[in-house]
Scaffold this active site. Sequence first.
Site, PDB file in Angstrom:
ATOM      1  N   GLY A  11      30.488  12.282  53.773  1.00  9.75           N
ATOM      2  CA  GLY A  11      29.484  11.334  53.266  1.00  9.75           C
ATOM      3  C   GLY A  11      28.245  11.995  52.709  1.00  9.75           C
ATOM      4  N   ARG A  28      29.305  -4.783  47.535  1.00 11.05           N
ATOM      5  CA  ARG A  28      30.113  -5.063  46.340  1.00 11.05           C
ATOM      6  C   ARG A  28      31.430  -5.711  46.731  1.00 11.05           C
ATOM      7  NH1 ARG A  28      29.875   0.385  43.168  1.00 11.05           N
ATOM      8  NH2 ARG A  28      30.586   0.914  45.252  1.00 11.05           N
ATOM      9  N   THR A  56      27.329   4.539  53.450  1.00  9.21           N
ATOM     10  CA  THR A  56      26.998   5.601  54.410  1.00  9.21           C
ATOM     11  C   THR A  56      25.596   5.390  54.983  1.00  9.21           C
ATOM     12  OG1 THR A  56      28.373   7.142  53.151  1.00  9.21           O
ATOM     13  CG2 THR A  56      26.776   8.117  54.668  1.00  9.21           C
ATOM     14  N   ASP A 110      20.934  16.283  41.102  1.00  7.27           N
ATOM     15  CA  ASP A 110      20.372  15.614  42.279  1.00  7.27           C
ATOM     16  C   ASP A 110      19.157  16.400  42.801  1.00  7.27           C
ATOM     17  OD1 ASP A 110      20.730  13.660  44.679  1.00  7.27           O
ATOM     18  OD2 ASP A 110      20.685  15.641  45.614  1.00  7.27           O
ATOM     19  N   LYS A 160      15.033  15.386  42.988  1.00  2.00           N
ATOM     20  CA  LYS A 160      14.187  15.556  44.180  1.00  2.00           C
ATOM     21  C   LYS A 160      13.002  16.473  43.880  1.00  2.00           C
ATOM     22  CE  LYS A 160      18.156  14.847  47.213  1.00  2.00           C
ATOM     23  NZ  LYS A 160      19.348  15.512  47.777  1.00  2.00           N
ATOM     24  N   GLY A 214      23.871  12.758  55.094  1.00  2.00           N
ATOM     25  CA  GLY A 214      24.652  12.170  56.174  1.00  2.00           C
ATOM     26  C   GLY A 214      24.027  10.875  56.654  1.00  2.00           C
ATOM     27  N   GLU A 252      10.911   8.176  51.704  1.00  2.00           N
ATOM     28  CA  GLU A 252      11.114   9.411  52.492  1.00  2.00           C
ATOM     29  C   GLU A 252      12.553   9.934  52.376  1.00  2.00           C
ATOM     30  OE1 GLU A 252       8.708  11.209  54.988  1.00  2.00           O
ATOM     31  OE2 GLU A 252      10.226  12.462  54.041  1.00  2.00           O
ATOM     32  N   ILE A 257      14.745  15.046  56.567  1.00  2.00           N
ATOM     33  CA  ILE A 257      13.546  15.866  56.847  1.00  2.00           C
ATOM     34  C   ILE A 257      12.282  15.140  56.364  1.00  2.00           C
ATOM     35  CG2 ILE A 257      14.919  17.987  56.771  1.00  2.00           C
ATOM     36  CD1 ILE A 257      13.524  18.771  54.200  1.00  2.00           C
ATOM     37  N   LYS A 262      16.759   8.776  44.753  1.00  4.20           N
ATOM     38  CA  LYS A 262      15.985   9.764  43.981  1.00  4.20           C
ATOM     39  C   LYS A 262      16.247   9.668  42.494  1.00  4.20           C
ATOM     40  CE  LYS A 262      19.822  11.379  45.915  1.00  4.20           C
ATOM     41  NZ  LYS A 262      20.414  11.565  47.202  1.00  4.20           N
TER      42      LYS A 262
HETATM   43  P1  NAP Z   1      27.557   4.549  49.429  1.00  2.50           P
HETATM   44  O1  NAP Z   1      28.171   5.010  50.697  1.00  2.50           O
HETATM   45  O2  NAP Z   1      28.368   4.608  48.177  1.00  2.50           O
HETATM   46  O3  NAP Z   1      27.055   3.043  49.664  1.00  2.50           O
HETATM   47  C1  NAP Z   1      26.597   2.242  48.628  1.00  2.50           C
HETATM   48  C2  NAP Z   1      26.567   0.805  49.103  1.00  2.50           C
HETATM   49  O4  NAP Z   1      26.005  -0.015  48.076  1.00  2.50           O
HETATM   50  C3  NAP Z   1      27.932   0.227  49.403  1.00  2.50           C
HETATM   51  O5  NAP Z   1      27.834  -0.653  50.490  1.00  2.50           O
HETATM   52  C4  NAP Z   1      28.287  -0.543  48.129  1.00  2.50           C
HETATM   53  O6  NAP Z   1      29.113  -1.668  48.376  1.00  2.50           O
HETATM   54  C5  NAP Z   1      26.920  -1.040  47.714  1.00  2.50           C
HETATM   55  N1  NAP Z   1      26.796  -1.204  46.255  1.00  2.50           N
HETATM   56  C6  NAP Z   1      26.868  -0.267  45.310  1.00  2.50           C
HETATM   57  N2  NAP Z   1      26.644  -0.797  44.090  1.00  2.50           N
HETATM   58  C7  NAP Z   1      26.426  -2.105  44.290  1.00  2.50           C
HETATM   59  C8  NAP Z   1      26.148  -3.190  43.430  1.00  2.50           C
HETATM   60  N3  NAP Z   1      26.046  -3.030  42.097  1.00  2.50           N
HETATM   61  N4  NAP Z   1      25.982  -4.408  43.964  1.00  2.50           N
HETATM   62  C9  NAP Z   1      26.084  -4.592  45.303  1.00  2.50           C
HETATM   63  N5  NAP Z   1      26.346  -3.612  46.180  1.00  2.50           N
HETATM   64  C10 NAP Z   1      26.521  -2.375  45.658  1.00  2.50           C
HETATM   65  O7  NAP Z   1      26.231   5.363  49.109  1.00  2.50           O
HETATM   66  P2  NAP Z   1      25.298   6.102  50.159  1.00  2.50           P
HETATM   67  O8  NAP Z   1      25.825   7.473  50.391  1.00  2.50           O
HETATM   68  O9  NAP Z   1      25.012   5.230  51.312  1.00  2.50           O
HETATM   69  O10 NAP Z   1      23.965   6.334  49.278  1.00  2.50           O
HETATM   70  C11 NAP Z   1      23.078   5.258  49.046  1.00  2.50           C
HETATM   71  C12 NAP Z   1      21.800   5.812  48.427  1.00  2.50           C
HETATM   72  O11 NAP Z   1      21.206   6.726  49.332  1.00  2.50           O
HETATM   73  C13 NAP Z   1      21.978   6.587  47.123  1.00  2.50           C
HETATM   74  O12 NAP Z   1      20.858   6.377  46.298  1.00  2.50           O
HETATM   75  C14 NAP Z   1      22.013   8.032  47.595  1.00  2.50           C
HETATM   76  O13 NAP Z   1      21.623   8.943  46.592  1.00  2.50           O
HETATM   77  C15 NAP Z   1      20.991   7.977  48.698  1.00  2.50           C
HETATM   78  N6  NAP Z   1      21.115   9.019  49.708  1.00  2.50           N
HETATM   79  C16 NAP Z   1      22.309   9.260  50.294  1.00  2.50           C
HETATM   80  C17 NAP Z   1      22.405  10.228  51.273  1.00  2.50           C
HETATM   81  C18 NAP Z   1      23.716  10.539  51.957  1.00  2.50           C
HETATM   82  O14 NAP Z   1      23.761  11.489  52.740  1.00  2.50           O
HETATM   83  N7  NAP Z   1      24.771   9.781  51.705  1.00  2.50           N
HETATM   84  C19 NAP Z   1      21.264  10.961  51.656  1.00  2.50           C
HETATM   85  C20 NAP Z   1      20.028  10.673  51.043  1.00  2.50           C
HETATM   86  C21 NAP Z   1      19.968   9.690  50.064  1.00  2.50           C
HETATM   87  P3  NAP Z   1      30.631  -1.480  48.902  1.00  2.50           P
HETATM   88  O15 NAP Z   1      30.509  -0.927  50.292  1.00  2.50           O
HETATM   89  O16 NAP Z   1      31.165  -2.854  48.874  1.00  2.50           O
HETATM   90  O17 NAP Z   1      31.277  -0.529  47.944  1.00  2.50           O
HETATM   91  N1  HSE Z   2      24.147  14.004  47.803  1.00  2.76           N
HETATM   92  C1  HSE Z   2      22.912  14.350  48.401  1.00  2.76           C
HETATM   93  C2  HSE Z   2      22.986  15.749  48.961  1.00  2.76           C
HETATM   94  C3  HSE Z   2      22.586  13.375  49.493  1.00  2.76           C
HETATM   95  O1  HSE Z   2      24.099  16.294  49.073  1.00  2.76           O
HETATM   96  O2  HSE Z   2      21.947  16.345  49.252  1.00  2.76           O
HETATM   97  C4  HSE Z   2      21.192  13.548  50.065  1.00  2.76           C
HETATM   98  O3  HSE Z   2      20.218  13.252  49.111  1.00  2.76           O
END
Ligand code: NAP
Ligand code: HSE
Length: 436
Positions: free
Chosen positions: A186, A46, A14, A200, A204, A299, A128, A135, A104
Amino acid sequence: MSRELRIGLLGCGTVGGGVLHLLKAQADALEAHVGARLDVARVLVRDASKSRPVAADRLTTDPAAVLEDEKIDLFVEVVGGETAAKGFIEQALHAGKPVVTANKLVLAKHGASLFGLAREKGVDLAFEAAIGGGIPIVRTLRDAMVSDRVVSLMGILNGTSNYVLTRMLDDGIDMAEAVRAAQDKGFAEADPSADLGGHDAAHKLGLLARLAFGVDLPVPTVEGIDAIEAVDHRFAARFGYCVKPLAIGRVSERGVELRVHPALVPNRSVLANVNGELNAVWFEGEGLGPCLVYGRGAGALPTAVSVVADIADVARALVAGVGGLSTTGTRAAQATADARAVPPGEVQTRYYVRFTVDDQPGVMATLAGALGARGVSIEQLVQDGRPSEGPATVVLLTHRAREADLRAALDDLNASEVRVKPPCVLRIEDPSGGGA
Ligand code: NAP
Ligand code: HSE
């Protein structure tokens, strides 16, 4: 032609997908801002078979192919999870390369050692996107508040929990359906129990405490939204409140208070209208007074905006030859455990308590008596109609009380015959700063 900086992108889900989109869509503006062209040279995933918005020859499933590529100038960690991500960040820092992360969980659990390593290597570790998605709260607390002292903060830090509570209230759907919708959009973590259970938000809040108060302390009170039922939304509305998933931090002569839990907030307060996946942090500086930072907390694109802001800062510092400044002087990077944590029992606030009791004469007197005996005073008390059969719902709001006293009264009632099931206890907070 300006120089080129090569990025190693660890993860392309995402957030990683959003980062690729922005780096491409804003390539010229970013080049002008940074003074170098940003090139995503390698992308770690992955599963190589999924379709990705990047050329196939840049994709790899081998971490070493990215982390050991000496031509990479900076790494972006958006794989999520703990063990692998921590290892990737450490390896990059050990190699003397700056890292931008949205993780985080890893920073909350291993921040002290990772910030220490970054400082030792003289490189940046920027985060950030780890608090509040899109934000700009890290920059606000780190840079804008450098001359001020933050004394309290209150925020909605988990987009998924806020989205779930909003959908339950506005659309009358149940929690499971609302969680599925948050996952489809997402917002949710790979394991959504981290969102719903408050962990979570606690990660933070731990990071916010570093930035705002310069302390590195665990969050002793972490409660999720799991116990909230539709009836609580109805009662909250009846009293002029709504239920929000809050994170609270405060410093006083008693120490540092850190807690995460759902709470009733007055409908007139600044956080009451922060809905859906929106996040907000209200904080108060001694000099500044109150301040609110508000926006999308989860998102792909909102989060990517924060990641790319960090990429731009780190890249700019590399171009200027001043890398590592963010990990040398800041409160967050130098936070210590050298402060008293206020124990949960010493916290003082107001409470909403929903009892399910046998509908028999004397019940109200029993409830009021048990609370009164522990010095907890009732402000309002309501019984929900008189059911034709079965237990009754009684909801009361207390005046300000010590948490230990309320818990002791509830333990006393636990042993009484009137109680049918454990009460639902929610704190009442006023994010306008006036105290609940
Ligand atoms: P996600 O959609 O699950 O994406 C994770 C990505 O990392 C995927 O491309 C996955 O590969 C890859 N991956 C996971 N484990 C791996 C490993 N061991 N080796 C190689 N590649 C690996 O997660 P996300 O929502 O983008 O979140 C990523 C980070 O951002 C997390 O720390 C989350 O807490 C943080 N975050 C997310 C949001 C949000 O709104 N989603 C907001 C703020 C912070 P595949 O695609 O092949 O599975
Ligand atoms: N899962 C987290 C949330 C993503 O819902 O706030 C952003 O850190």
